[in-house]
Design a protein around this motif. Structure first.
Motif, PDB file in Angstrom:
ATOM      1  N   VAL A 137      25.903  38.838   9.618  1.00 50.09           N
ATOM      2  CA  VAL A 137      25.241  37.780   8.834  1.00 50.09           C
ATOM      3  C   VAL A 137      23.756  37.715   9.200  1.00 50.09           C
ATOM      4  O   VAL A 137      22.888  37.597   8.332  1.00 50.09           O
ATOM      5  N   LEU A 147      30.098  40.653  24.127  1.00 49.86           N
ATOM      6  CA  LEU A 147      30.274  39.963  22.848  1.00 49.86           C
ATOM      7  C   LEU A 147      31.682  40.212  22.309  1.00 49.86           C
ATOM      8  O   LEU A 147      32.355  41.171  22.684  1.00 49.86           O
ATOM      9  N   LEU A 169      30.669  39.608  13.642  1.00 51.61           N
ATOM     10  CA  LEU A 169      30.510  39.069  12.285  1.00 51.61           C
ATOM     11  C   LEU A 169      29.198  38.290  12.170  1.00 51.61           C
ATOM     12  O   LEU A 169      28.494  38.365  11.169  1.00 51.61           O
ATOM     13  N   GLU A 170      28.878  37.545  13.223  1.00 54.45           N
ATOM     14  CA  GLU A 170      27.643  36.761  13.214  1.00 54.45           C
ATOM     15  C   GLU A 170      26.415  37.687  13.176  1.00 54.45           C
ATOM     16  O   GLU A 170      25.424  37.382  12.517  1.00 54.45           O
ATOM     17  N   LYS A 203      13.480  43.390   3.984  1.00 50.03           N
ATOM     18  CA  LYS A 203      12.520  42.296   4.172  1.00 50.03           C
ATOM     19  C   LYS A 203      12.117  42.168   5.637  1.00 50.03           C
ATOM     20  O   LYS A 203      12.732  42.750   6.500  1.00 50.03           O
ATOM     21  N   LEU A 254      23.758  33.904  18.617  1.00 51.19           N
ATOM     22  CA  LEU A 254      25.022  33.896  19.356  1.00 51.19           C
ATOM     23  C   LEU A 254      25.059  32.833  20.455  1.00 51.19           C
ATOM     24  O   LEU A 254      26.001  32.808  21.255  1.00 51.19           O
ATOM     25  N   ASN A 255      24.058  31.965  20.483  1.00 49.65           N
ATOM     26  CA  ASN A 255      24.026  30.886  21.489  1.00 49.65           C
ATOM     27  C   ASN A 255      24.193  31.411  22.918  1.00 49.65           C
ATOM     28  O   ASN A 255      25.001  30.888  23.682  1.00 49.65           O
ATOM     29  N   LEU A 256      23.453  32.462  23.235  1.00 47.15           N
ATOM     30  CA  LEU A 256      23.521  32.997  24.599  1.00 47.15           C
ATOM     31  C   LEU A 256      22.555  32.192  25.462  1.00 47.15           C
ATOM     32  O   LEU A 256      21.491  32.666  25.884  1.00 47.15           O
ATOM     33  N   GLU A 257      22.956  30.956  25.690  1.00 47.15           N
ATOM     34  CA  GLU A 257      22.098  29.911  26.255  1.00 47.15           C
ATOM     35  C   GLU A 257      21.317  30.305  27.500  1.00 47.15           C
ATOM     36  O   GLU A 257      20.139  30.040  27.616  1.00 47.15           O
ATOM     37  N   ILE A 284      33.958  37.811  16.738  1.00 50.39           N
ATOM     38  CA  ILE A 284      33.252  36.784  15.959  1.00 50.39           C
ATOM     39  C   ILE A 284      31.744  36.996  16.080  1.00 50.39           C
ATOM     40  O   ILE A 284      30.996  36.843  15.122  1.00 50.39           O
ATOM     41  N   ASP A 285      31.304  37.393  17.275  1.00 49.51           N
ATOM     42  CA  ASP A 285      29.880  37.690  17.465  1.00 49.51           C
ATOM     43  C   ASP A 285      29.458  38.847  16.553  1.00 49.51           C
ATOM     44  O   ASP A 285      28.351  38.846  16.010  1.00 49.51           O
ATOM     45  N   GLU A 294      21.733  40.420   7.552  1.00 45.51           N
ATOM     46  CA  GLU A 294      21.521  40.170   6.121  1.00 45.51           C
ATOM     47  C   GLU A 294      20.459  39.081   5.918  1.00 45.51           C
ATOM     48  O   GLU A 294      19.557  39.210   5.089  1.00 45.51           O
ATOM     49  N   LYS A 295      20.588  38.024   6.717  1.00 44.99           N
ATOM     50  CA  LYS A 295      19.682  36.876   6.585  1.00 44.99           C
ATOM     51  C   LYS A 295      18.235  37.249   6.936  1.00 44.99           C
ATOM     52  O   LYS A 295      17.306  36.909   6.206  1.00 44.99           O
TER      53      LYS A 295
END
Lengths: 85, 185
Positions: free
Chosen positions: A49, A39, A45-46, A85, A16-19, A42-43, A52-53
């Motif tokens: 993903v 958040l 949804l990210e 996994k 989420l680019n929480l820099e 869109i966060d 899953e990844k």
């Protein structure tokens, strides 16, 4: 579980680019949305993903996210029980 | 009438013709400028490079204007032009769906695959409810840009415009030439 929670925080920060944030800044039980990490949709949804990844978890119903993304602790518990996994 | 102007390239930043001191070059200057000139809008880090360029340029412009009230207003438009549309974001998104073995489309990358998102980012930040538009043209052409901006003043609501050129082909190649323009009485 502590190890998973820490790793999850690192992955959330990266996805989420929480820099300006470090894993230590995220409370295990704080809300991820609204008042907590602030958040947005869109966060969310990210995060779907990202799960899953990294963990092979495919949410069949995106509405499930509302429960799963309550906090990092809840999310880690769900991942521990459902990861492939 | 043009009141303030900002120029940003990978190695030069000017506000009203006066150069700002920057230490880095390329896309690192955008983060450097965010930290030194803005600092209170972490959504910046989620933006694509085009939006970062437009956002930082608009922040410098509005800081030069002075008062930052963040009150809702309809009389200010945001109208930009460029050549490369959202090419950098498009390429980044494509990279998330390129490999069938590693097919994870990124929603956060996808939302920036339209150039007009940068005008929306600026409108959201500043609570502007006026016109926002982003036009893609062949090259920087002052005549085309000014004609379109003057046309925007034809409506009875718009009194000022943040307008100009905001272009980005990749993280190291970008340019903003924007200005704050007010309607002549």
């Amino acid at each position: 579980m502590d190890e998973l929670i820490y790793k999850l925080k690192q992955q959330i920060i990266e996805a989420l680019n929480l820099e300006d944030m470090k894993p230590e800044d995220i409370d295990d039980n704080a809300s991820l949305f609204g008042e907590g990490l602030g958040l947005d949709s869109i966060d969310a949804l990210e995060l779907i993903v990202m799960m899953e990844k990294n963990y092979g978890i495919k949410l069949q119903d995106p509405a499930q996210g509302k429960e799963i993304f309550k906090s990092v602790a809840v999310m880690a518990d769900f991942i521990a029980k459902n990861r492939t996994k | 009438m043009i009141k303030h102007q900002v120029y940003i390239s990978p190695n030069e930043v000017k506000v009203n013709g006066k150069s700002l001191t920057i230490n880095g070059c390329g896309s690192t200057i955008l983060t450097e400028l965010y930290r030194s000139q803005v600092g209170d809008y972490p959504k910046f880090f989620k933006m694509d490079t085009l939006s970062k360029v437009g956002f930082i340029a608009s922040e410098l412009l509005l800081n030069a204007e002075g008062y930052r009230g963040f009150e809702p207003r309809e009389d200010r438009a945001v109208i930009f032009f460029n050549r490369n549309a959202s090419l950098q974001a498009d390429t980044h998104y494509q990279s998330t769906i390129q490999n069938p073995e590693n097919y994870f489309p990124s929603p956060a990358a996808f939302v920036y695959t339209l150039p007009n998102i940068v005008t929306g980012e600026i409108a959201i930040r500043n609570k502007y409810f006026g016109e926002t538009s982003f036009m893609v043209i062949d090259d920087f052409d002052e005549k085309i840009i000014m004609k379109n901006l003057e046309n925007a003043f034809q409506d009875p609501i718009t009194k000022s415009i943040i307008g100009g050129w905001v272009d980005c082909s990749d993280e190291e190649h970008f340019e903003a030439r924007i200005f704050l323009m007010e309607k002549d009485n």
